[in-house]
Design a protein around this motif. Structure first.
Motif, mmCIF file in Angstrom:
data_model
loop_
_atom_site.group_PDB
_atom_site.id
_atom_site.type_symbol
_atom_site.label_atom_id
_atom_site.label_comp_id
_atom_site.label_asym_id
_atom_site.label_seq_id
_atom_site.Cartn_x
_atom_site.Cartn_y
_atom_site.Cartn_z
ATOM 1 N N VAL A 1 -18.907 -22.768 -34.086
ATOM 2 C CA VAL A 1 -19.643 -22.315 -32.851
ATOM 3 C C VAL A 1 -18.736 -21.336 -31.802
ATOM 4 O O VAL A 1 -19.230 -20.348 -31.289
ATOM 5 C CB VAL A 1 -20.363 -23.363 -32.236
ATOM 6 N N LEU A 2 -17.657 -21.852 -31.546
ATOM 7 C CA LEU A 2 -16.765 -21.220 -30.789
ATOM 8 C C LEU A 2 -16.465 -19.691 -31.103
ATOM 9 O O LEU A 2 -16.688 -18.706 -30.509
ATOM 10 C CB LEU A 2 -15.412 -21.887 -30.672
ATOM 11 N N LEU A 3 -16.141 -19.393 -32.322
ATOM 12 C CA LEU A 3 -16.052 -18.238 -33.056
ATOM 13 C C LEU A 3 -17.207 -17.499 -32.914
ATOM 14 O O LEU A 3 -17.557 -15.919 -32.649
ATOM 15 C CB LEU A 3 -15.379 -18.147 -34.340
ATOM 16 N N VAL B 1 -24.351 -32.403 -32.083
ATOM 17 C CA VAL B 1 -24.736 -31.918 -30.670
ATOM 18 C C VAL B 1 -23.466 -31.913 -29.813
ATOM 19 O O VAL B 1 -23.222 -30.621 -29.112
ATOM 20 C CB VAL B 1 -25.590 -32.581 -30.138
ATOM 21 N N ALA B 2 -22.527 -32.847 -29.938
ATOM 22 C CA ALA B 2 -21.260 -32.843 -29.258
ATOM 23 C C ALA B 2 -20.559 -31.411 -29.397
ATOM 24 O O ALA B 2 -20.018 -30.685 -28.656
ATOM 25 C CB ALA B 2 -20.513 -34.152 -29.125
ATOM 26 N N ALA B 3 -20.381 -31.286 -30.803
ATOM 27 C CA ALA B 3 -19.578 -30.169 -31.356
ATOM 28 C C ALA B 3 -20.103 -28.977 -30.814
ATOM 29 O O ALA B 3 -19.443 -28.012 -30.824
ATOM 30 C CB ALA B 3 -19.663 -30.409 -32.752
ATOM 31 N N VAL B 4 -21.291 -28.772 -31.029
ATOM 32 C CA VAL B 4 -22.070 -27.480 -30.731
ATOM 33 C C VAL B 4 -21.950 -27.221 -29.123
ATOM 34 O O VAL B 4 -21.379 -26.167 -28.670
ATOM 35 C CB VAL B 4 -23.564 -27.475 -30.915
ATOM 36 N N GLY B 5 -21.736 -28.189 -28.479
ATOM 37 C CA GLY B 5 -21.658 -28.024 -26.939
ATOM 38 C C GLY B 5 -20.283 -27.842 -26.602
ATOM 39 O O GLY B 5 -19.885 -26.660 -25.871
ATOM 40 N N ALA B 6 -19.380 -28.321 -27.549
ATOM 41 C CA ALA B 6 -17.997 -28.148 -27.249
ATOM 42 C C ALA B 6 -17.570 -26.560 -27.576
ATOM 43 O O ALA B 6 -16.689 -25.926 -27.002
ATOM 44 C CB ALA B 6 -17.033 -29.129 -28.057
ATOM 45 N N GLY B 7 -18.163 -26.306 -28.748
ATOM 46 C CA GLY B 7 -18.041 -24.766 -29.101
ATOM 47 C C GLY B 7 -18.532 -23.788 -28.250
ATOM 48 O O GLY B 7 -17.956 -22.982 -28.062
ATOM 49 N N VAL B 8 -19.704 -24.048 -27.679
ATOM 50 C CA VAL B 8 -20.341 -23.022 -26.583
ATOM 51 C C VAL B 8 -19.473 -23.132 -25.311
ATOM 52 O O VAL B 8 -19.061 -22.130 -24.902
ATOM 53 C CB VAL B 8 -21.428 -23.672 -26.273
ATOM 54 N N LEU C 1 -7.710 -18.366 -30.971
ATOM 55 C CA LEU C 1 -8.776 -17.850 -31.784
ATOM 56 C C LEU C 1 -8.466 -18.067 -33.475
ATOM 57 O O LEU C 1 -9.269 -18.461 -34.293
ATOM 58 C CB LEU C 1 -9.511 -16.576 -31.682
ATOM 59 N N ALA C 2 -7.159 -17.784 -33.746
ATOM 60 C CA ALA C 2 -6.956 -17.688 -35.086
ATOM 61 C C ALA C 2 -6.825 -19.530 -35.619
ATOM 62 O O ALA C 2 -7.222 -19.675 -36.747
ATOM 63 C CB ALA C 2 -5.527 -16.999 -35.382
ATOM 64 N N ALA C 3 -6.445 -20.312 -34.493
ATOM 65 C CA ALA C 3 -6.301 -21.449 -35.072
ATOM 66 C C ALA C 3 -7.652 -22.042 -35.062
ATOM 67 O O ALA C 3 -7.850 -22.929 -35.998
ATOM 68 C CB ALA C 3 -5.555 -22.282 -33.948
ATOM 69 N N ALA C 4 -8.508 -21.539 -34.352
ATOM 70 C CA ALA C 4 -10.040 -21.981 -34.629
ATOM 71 C C ALA C 4 -10.681 -21.533 -35.919
ATOM 72 O O ALA C 4 -11.305 -22.238 -36.429
ATOM 73 C CB ALA C 4 -10.993 -21.475 -33.314
ATOM 74 N N ALA C 5 -10.241 -20.489 -36.125
ATOM 75 C CA ALA C 5 -10.904 -19.932 -37.429
ATOM 76 C C ALA C 5 -10.084 -20.670 -38.877
ATOM 77 O O ALA C 5 -10.883 -20.936 -39.746
ATOM 78 C CB ALA C 5 -10.236 -18.322 -37.675
ATOM 79 N N LEU C 6 -8.978 -21.325 -38.558
ATOM 80 C CA LEU C 6 -8.159 -22.009 -39.394
ATOM 81 C C LEU C 6 -8.778 -23.203 -39.570
ATOM 82 O O LEU C 6 -9.126 -23.895 -40.633
ATOM 83 C CB LEU C 6 -6.777 -22.198 -39.233
ATOM 84 N N ALA C 7 -9.231 -23.715 -38.415
ATOM 85 C CA ALA C 7 -10.223 -25.120 -38.314
ATOM 86 C C ALA C 7 -11.522 -25.023 -38.958
ATOM 87 O O ALA C 7 -11.873 -25.961 -39.738
ATOM 88 C CB ALA C 7 -10.073 -25.765 -36.886
#
Length: 174
Positions: free
Chosen positions: A10-12, A142-149, A121-127
């Protein structure tokens, strides 16, 4: 799907979606992005427009792939980040990429801040690519989507945060 994997995806999506929209939302925005590619003096003038179109297209493709095929999306994100980072290091400073609508040169972060952001961002892509799959309950999703946003929004506003903490970027050298 784990919460870490979903939050990273979601972050990406937020970051690359915002970048694609800000650069490709119309002719004027794309023309401004194309003109800003002059910061990369090693890029011939005749290749600026095709490069701008290709970058926006690749960012859109990354968003689609992150939603549909996470490993492929994460791999494309890593390739894009590596390219952006190498281009910035070669230019010797953070260029105006118009990724997140930072209209002011004074708000633009340093090359070091840009590289740090891209490493995160590269670390997020690896995750997103490597975090194990598996079921996650609705509350965790829902928590994951919220954290990503939230994390994606912080990244999108990165230059503004750097500006608040450091002040204006030094004037560009000729």
């Amino acid at each position: 799907m784990t919460t870490v994997q979903l939050a990273a995806r979601v972050l990406l999506v937020v970051v690359f979606g915002a970048a694609a929209i800000n650069k490709g939302r119309g002719r004027a925005a794309l023309a401004a992005f194309t003109a800003d590619l002059a910061d990369f003096r090693w890029l011939p003038a005749g290749l600026r427009r095709p490069t701008a179109v290709a970058v926006v297209g690749a960012e859109v493709l990354a968003v689609v792939l992150l939603a549909a095929v996470r490993q492929a999306g994460a791999a494309l994100v890593l390739v894009l980040l590596a390219g952006f980072t190498l281009a910035t290091l070669r230019a010797g400073r953070a260029a105006d990429c118009r990724c997140f609508s930072a209209a002011s040169r004074a708000a633009r972060g340093s090359a070091g801040a840009f590289v740090l952001r891209n490493c995160l961002l590269a670390a997020a892509a690896l995750a997103a690519a490597l975090a194990p799959g598996g079921p996650a309950g609705p509350a965790r999703m829902v928590a994951a989507v919220g954290a990503g946003v939230v994390a994606g929004t912080l990244v999108v506003r990165w230059d503004d945060l750097v500006y608040l903490l450091r002040g204006p970027a030094p004037a560009a050298r000729p």
